[in-house]
Design a protein around this motif. Structure first.
Motif, PDB file in Angstrom:
ATOM      1  N   UNK A 326      -5.045 -47.744 -43.764  1.00 10.98           N
ATOM      2  CA  UNK A 326      -4.675 -46.992 -42.566  1.00 10.98           C
ATOM      3  C   UNK A 326      -5.951 -46.745 -41.777  1.00 10.98           C
ATOM      4  N   UNK A 327      -5.999 -47.198 -40.527  1.00  8.28           N
ATOM      5  CA  UNK A 327      -7.210 -47.035 -39.720  1.00  8.28           C
ATOM      6  C   UNK A 327      -6.897 -46.257 -38.450  1.00  8.28           C
ATOM      7  N   UNK A 328      -7.837 -45.376 -38.091  1.00  8.64           N
ATOM      8  CA  UNK A 328      -7.760 -44.600 -36.854  1.00  8.64           C
ATOM      9  C   UNK A 328      -9.076 -44.811 -36.116  1.00  8.64           C
ATOM     10  N   UNK A 329      -8.997 -45.412 -34.926  1.00  8.48           N
ATOM     11  CA  UNK A 329     -10.203 -45.750 -34.157  1.00  8.48           C
ATOM     12  C   UNK A 329     -10.141 -45.082 -32.790  1.00  8.48           C
ATOM     13  N   UNK A 330     -11.258 -44.460 -32.393  1.00  9.50           N
ATOM     14  CA  UNK A 330     -11.310 -43.825 -31.067  1.00  9.50           C
ATOM     15  C   UNK A 330     -12.516 -44.339 -30.302  1.00  9.50           C
ATOM     16  N   UNK A 381     -20.513 -45.388 -33.945  1.00  9.03           N
ATOM     17  CA  UNK A 381     -21.644 -45.652 -33.060  1.00  9.03           C
ATOM     18  C   UNK A 381     -21.695 -44.533 -32.026  1.00  9.03           C
ATOM     19  N   UNK A 382     -22.845 -43.872 -31.943  1.00 12.64           N
ATOM     20  CA  UNK A 382     -22.980 -42.758 -31.007  1.00 12.64           C
ATOM     21  C   UNK A 382     -22.751 -43.253 -29.580  1.00 12.64           C
ATOM     22  N   UNK A 383     -21.853 -42.555 -28.887  1.00 11.78           N
ATOM     23  CA  UNK A 383     -21.549 -42.900 -27.505  1.00 11.78           C
ATOM     24  C   UNK A 383     -20.463 -43.940 -27.348  1.00 11.78           C
ATOM     25  N   UNK A 384     -20.023 -44.560 -28.458  1.00 12.46           N
ATOM     26  CA  UNK A 384     -19.001 -45.603 -28.360  1.00 12.46           C
ATOM     27  C   UNK A 384     -17.703 -45.234 -29.081  1.00 12.46           C
ATOM     28  N   UNK A 385     -17.807 -44.522 -30.208  1.00 10.77           N
ATOM     29  CA  UNK A 385     -16.589 -44.135 -30.911  1.00 10.77           C
ATOM     30  C   UNK A 385     -16.724 -44.221 -32.415  1.00 10.77           C
ATOM     31  N   UNK A 386     -15.637 -43.860 -33.097  1.00 12.02           N
ATOM     32  CA  UNK A 386     -15.613 -43.771 -34.564  1.00 12.02           C
ATOM     33  C   UNK A 386     -14.341 -44.414 -35.097  1.00 12.02           C
TER      34      UNK A 386
END
Length: 394
Positions: A326-330, A381-386
């Protein structure tokens, strides 16, 4: 069908000296009277023992060549068997050499009779030095394995005891946290009411008073949020112990959470990309799965990057035969994992102080995933998302 003719036999092979075969056989031979008196020994046995023929023949008994224990066994067990059955096979004994050392052998013996009268005992002895070393090595290995097994059993007992103790401690801590948070709620709510009344009725002439009042208000709210979070952790833990695992349909379940979040955290332009086609259902408790998704999705909205509409992708995929992913990407602020990676799932850890929060969401997510038998991996990545990737059992 023609056959190749056999090679001619070297007639010298049929002319072996029988005495030489006896004297230099690869095993020891000896003959003795029924009382054990030695009457004949081959050279192989003499070489093993270090005696001359003259020293032993008619002067020594077979029993005298044995160690004390072997001699007792021969006289009490082997000799009666010879008289009864006429033979014994593979008796393990130790011979005493002239220099005092010992030689492990296997003894085979046959009793010859003359008109039912015992006449002579023919004995064959095989050197089993290497076999004895192998047996001793096996025995040492067995003893070592048994010792290790005992140690492992003791270690396992200690681990079980420690685990039971930790379980009791965790239960006591949960009860303490629940009781403490419950008991603190009322006085804190009283403080909030009194403070609001103070703000309504009091007049502050100090120009810095307004800032101090705001800071105090924020601190009160932070305490209330922390207590609420602690209560949620304990209540959810107790609830999960009573709620069964079930196959949860991911699409409708997640859509309901998204609708709830849009009402609580209205973010202009936020979009959610949901794809559960590869694995439509997950086997978890509904409250546990709800808490995992709600915390991750709400974090994706709370920690959105300024000037960029939040975009959240939620997907499932098969990981292997026994697990699903299960993946959650922002596309939000991201987390500096080099600085904060070790503290990511610790209680009350926060990495963006400018955003309100209690620092309990990721702790709760990690605890629930581990309780379900899974694990959480994070890439950011800082500034790009998690991206949070949660490996769960099928």
């Amino acid at each position: 069908m023609s056959q190749e003719p056999l090679p001619k036999l070297d007639l010298r092979l049929t002319q072996e000296n029988l005495d030489d075969l006896y004297e230099h056989a690869p095993c020891g031979y000896c003959s003795c009277l029924p009382d054990g008196t030695l009457v004949k020994l081959n050279q192989t046995l003499l070489d093993w023992l270090g005696y001359t023929r003259e020293e032993l023949v008619a002067n020594w008994c077979l029993q005298q060549l044995l160690t004390t224990g072997a001699r007792m066994h021969y006289e009490m067990h082997c000799a009666p068997l010879l008289l009864l059955h006429g033979q014994v096979r593979e008796m393990s004994y130790l011979l005493r050499r002239k220099d005092g050392s010992t030689l492990p052998v296997l003894l085979n013996a046959t009793l010859l009779r003359d008109a039912d009268k015992p006449l002579v005992v023919r004995v064959t002895l095989f050197d089993i030095t290497e076999r004895r070393k192998y047996e001793q090595e096996l025995l040492r290995a067995k003893t070592q394995a048994e010792d290790q097994s005992v140690q492992l059993a003791r270690a396992n007992e200690q681990l079980v005891s420690q685990n039971e103790q930790l379980t009791r401690i965790n239960a006591d801590l949960d009860s303490f946290v629940y009781t403490a948070s419950h008991d603190l709620k009322q006085p804190l709510h009283n403080m909030v009411g009194l403070f609001r009344e103070l703000k309504r009725t009091a007049t502050f002439h100090d120009p810095e008073a307004e800032q101090l009042v705001g800071m105090f208000d924020g601190a009160l709210q932070q305490i209330l949020d922390t207590i609420a979070g602690l209560t949620e952790v304990v209540q959810l833990q107790r609830m999960l112990e009573q709620v069964p695992v079930e196959a949860v349909p991911m699409l409708s379940f997640t859509e309901e959470i998204v609708r709830s979040l849009r009402e609580r955290l209205p973010e202009d332009g936020a979009t959610f990309d949901l794809d559960f086609s590869a694995v439509p259902t997950l086997r978890l408790t509904r409250p546990g799965l709800h808490s995992i998704l709600f915390n991750l999705l709400s974090n994706a909205l709370k920690y959105a990057a300024p000037g960029r509409p939040p975009h959240v992708q939620v997907r499932t995929a098969p990981a292997d035969h026994n697990h699903v992913l299960l993946s959650v990407q922002d596309n939000g602020l991201g987390i500096d994992l080099e600085r904060h990676g070790r503290d990511l799932f610790q209680l009350f850890r926060r990495f963006h102080p400018e955003v309100p929060g209690s620092g309990m969401g990721l702790y709760l997510v990690n605890r629930l995933v581990h309780q379900a038998g899974g694990r959480v991996e994070v890439a950011s990545t800082v500034g790009e998302g998690t991206t949070f990737q949660i490996l769960l059992p099928r």
